[in-house]
Design an enzyme around this catalytic site. Structure first.
Site, short mmCIF file in Angstrom:
data_model
loop_
_atom_site.label_atom_id
_atom_site.label_comp_id
_atom_site.label_asym_id
_atom_site.label_seq_id
_atom_site.Cartn_x
_atom_site.Cartn_y
_atom_site.Cartn_z
N ASP A 84 47.04 -37.13 97.69
CA ASP A 84 45.77 -36.59 98.20
C ASP A 84 44.77 -36.48 97.04
O ASP A 84 45.11 -35.90 96.00
CB ASP A 84 46.06 -35.21 98.81
CG ASP A 84 44.90 -34.64 99.59
OD1 ASP A 84 44.06 -35.41 100.08
OD2 ASP A 84 44.84 -33.40 99.72
N HIS A 85 43.59 -37.01 97.21
CA HIS A 85 42.54 -36.95 96.17
C HIS A 85 43.05 -37.40 94.80
O HIS A 85 42.93 -36.67 93.81
CB HIS A 85 41.95 -35.54 96.06
CG HIS A 85 41.15 -35.17 97.25
ND1 HIS A 85 39.87 -35.64 97.47
CD2 HIS A 85 41.44 -34.41 98.33
CE1 HIS A 85 39.42 -35.17 98.61
NE2 HIS A 85 40.37 -34.43 99.17
N GLU A 135 37.33 -42.65 99.41
CA GLU A 135 36.39 -41.61 99.81
C GLU A 135 34.97 -41.95 99.38
O GLU A 135 34.73 -42.43 98.29
CB GLU A 135 36.79 -40.26 99.17
CG GLU A 135 35.76 -39.17 99.46
CD GLU A 135 36.18 -37.78 98.99
OE1 GLU A 135 37.39 -37.51 98.97
OE2 GLU A 135 35.30 -36.98 98.66
N HIS A 177 36.58 -28.33 102.16
CA HIS A 177 37.97 -27.87 101.97
C HIS A 177 38.00 -26.34 101.98
O HIS A 177 37.08 -25.70 101.47
CB HIS A 177 38.51 -28.34 100.62
CG HIS A 177 38.76 -29.82 100.57
ND1 HIS A 177 38.21 -30.64 99.62
CD2 HIS A 177 39.51 -30.62 101.35
CE1 HIS A 177 38.62 -31.88 99.81
NE2 HIS A 177 39.41 -31.90 100.86
N GLY A 178 39.04 -25.78 102.51
CA GLY A 178 39.17 -24.32 102.52
C GLY A 178 38.41 -23.71 103.69
O GLY A 178 38.10 -24.40 104.66
N HIS A 207 38.67 -34.75 106.22
CA HIS A 207 39.25 -33.75 105.32
C HIS A 207 38.80 -32.36 105.75
O HIS A 207 37.89 -32.22 106.57
CB HIS A 207 38.80 -34.02 103.87
CG HIS A 207 39.54 -35.14 103.23
ND1 HIS A 207 40.36 -34.95 102.16
CD2 HIS A 207 39.59 -36.46 103.52
CE1 HIS A 207 40.89 -36.11 101.82
NE2 HIS A 207 40.44 -37.05 102.62
N GLY A 208 39.42 -31.34 105.15
CA GLY A 208 38.98 -29.98 105.42
C GLY A 208 39.24 -29.55 106.85
O GLY A 208 38.42 -28.88 107.48
N GLY A 209 40.42 -29.92 107.38
CA GLY A 209 40.74 -29.65 108.79
C GLY A 209 40.88 -28.17 109.15
O GLY A 209 40.83 -27.82 110.32
N THR A 232 44.83 -25.62 103.86
CA THR A 232 44.63 -24.16 103.74
C THR A 232 45.25 -23.39 104.91
O THR A 232 45.80 -22.31 104.72
CB THR A 232 43.12 -23.86 103.64
OG1 THR A 232 42.59 -24.66 102.57
CG2 THR A 232 42.86 -22.40 103.35
P1 13P Z 1 41.83 -27.74 104.16
O1 13P Z 1 42.50 -27.09 103.01
O2 13P Z 1 40.46 -27.23 104.39
O3 13P Z 1 42.66 -27.74 105.38
O4 13P Z 1 41.61 -29.27 103.73
C1 13P Z 1 42.71 -30.08 103.44
C2 13P Z 1 42.31 -31.39 102.89
O5 13P Z 1 41.31 -31.96 103.25
C3 13P Z 1 43.19 -32.00 101.89
O6 13P Z 1 42.67 -33.20 101.39
#
Ligand code: 13P
Length: 287
Positions: A84-85, A135, A177-178, A207-209, A232
């Site tokens: 990831d990233h 990305e 994210h978060g 991302h950032g689900g 998160t």
């Molecule tokens: P969250 O931590 O907001 O769920 O995002 C996860 C993410 O996008 C990991 O790449």
């Protein structure tokens, strides 16, 4: 056996559902996610950040643990192990360590450099049978206590990167994210539709689900999102369940201090979170 995410994502795109990427941090996390994906007959992607990789002592340890766990638990649903990233260097380390999928996060490079490095990785991943995520447009998030709003990707830049032959594309559409701040304006569906228009069949990644309202998740899937990352939310669920156990004094009763008991409520909470997400994303029974 680990598989590339390519096939599971093209099926998701065609079937209008999304495969969850759940990030892992340790053995308990990994076991909970694998067992839940199996229980729900869903494909799954295990995400590993560079920080989590270091925490678990290195990418080789992670790849060996996940592969062995798939065997020992009798997991038959498709599982991709995904960086990831990733940095440019991290991508090479994971290819070497036996990951089946990588994300090269070149979003902070000038677009020309992002293109050059992505091109090189496209070639290597194709040779080795790994899937590759790129990305464009940085995803917002908390840095030094300040929550940055997610940037929206330029659809033409998305096309330039998609045309290089990556397998999936993360385009910033205001996602973060978060936790989302109270004044978050929501996902930019105009950007998502414009990116989809330019990139055609490319499975898109959200991302950032964590914390995105369900109706927005469903709309994003209907507009071409085939992979959704969640990290998160599993962490929050794990922390809350562990806190409850300790606050109830269970760690002081009988053998409650045994780590297998102490970590069990957190592991169950992760399972519950993953079950909810698989249901929401529509990937149950799609293995
Ligand atoms: P969250 O931590 O907001 O769920 O995002 C996860 C993410 O996008 C990991 O790449």
């Amino acid at each position: 056996m680990l598989v590339s995410a390519k096939e599971m994502l093209s099926k998701a795109r065609d079937g209008k559902y999304a495969v969850g990427q759940f990030n892992i941090n340790n053995l308990e996390w990994t076991k909970s996610i694998l067992l839940t994906a199996q229980e729900m007959n869903s494909p799954v992607i295990l995400g590993v950040s560079e920080g989590a990789g270091k925490y678990m002592t290195g990418f080789k340890t992670v790849a060996s643990m996940v592969s062995a766990m798939i065997d020992d638990l009798g997991i038959t649903v498709p599982v991709a192990l995904h960086l990831d990233h990733g940095t440019y260097e991290g991508c090479y380390k994971c290819i070497e360590a036996g990951f089946s999928s990588i994300m090269f996060d070149g979003s902070h490079y000038p677009i020309d450099e992002n293109v050059e490095k992505t091109k090189e990785l496209v070639k290597i991943c194709a040779e080795k049978g790994l899937s590759l995520e790129a990305e464009v447009g940085s995803i917002g998030g908390e840095e030094d206590g300040v929550v940055g709003m997610g940037e929206c990707a330029d659809p033409n830049e998305c096309k330039a990167i998609a045309d290089l032959g990556v397998d999936m594309l993360a385009a910033g559409i205001g996602n973060i994210h978060g936790k989302y701040p109270a004044n978050w304006p929501g996902l930019s569906f105009e950007t998502l539709a414009a990116v989809k228009e330019k990139t055609g069949d490319m499975p898109l990644v959200l991302h950032g689900g964590t914390g995105i309202p369900e109706d927005m998740i469903k709309k994003a899937i209907s507009l071409g999102v085939a992979k959704i990352n969640v990290n998160t939310e599993c962490q929050l669920a794990f922390a809350a369940a562990t806190r409850k156990y300790i606050e109830a004094g269970k760690d002081l009763e009988g053998k409650g201090f045994d780590p297998r008991k102490l970590l069990a409520p957190g592991a169950e909470a992760i399972k519950e979170t993953v079950r909810e997400k698989i249901t929401l994303f529509g990937s149950a029974d799609k293995a």
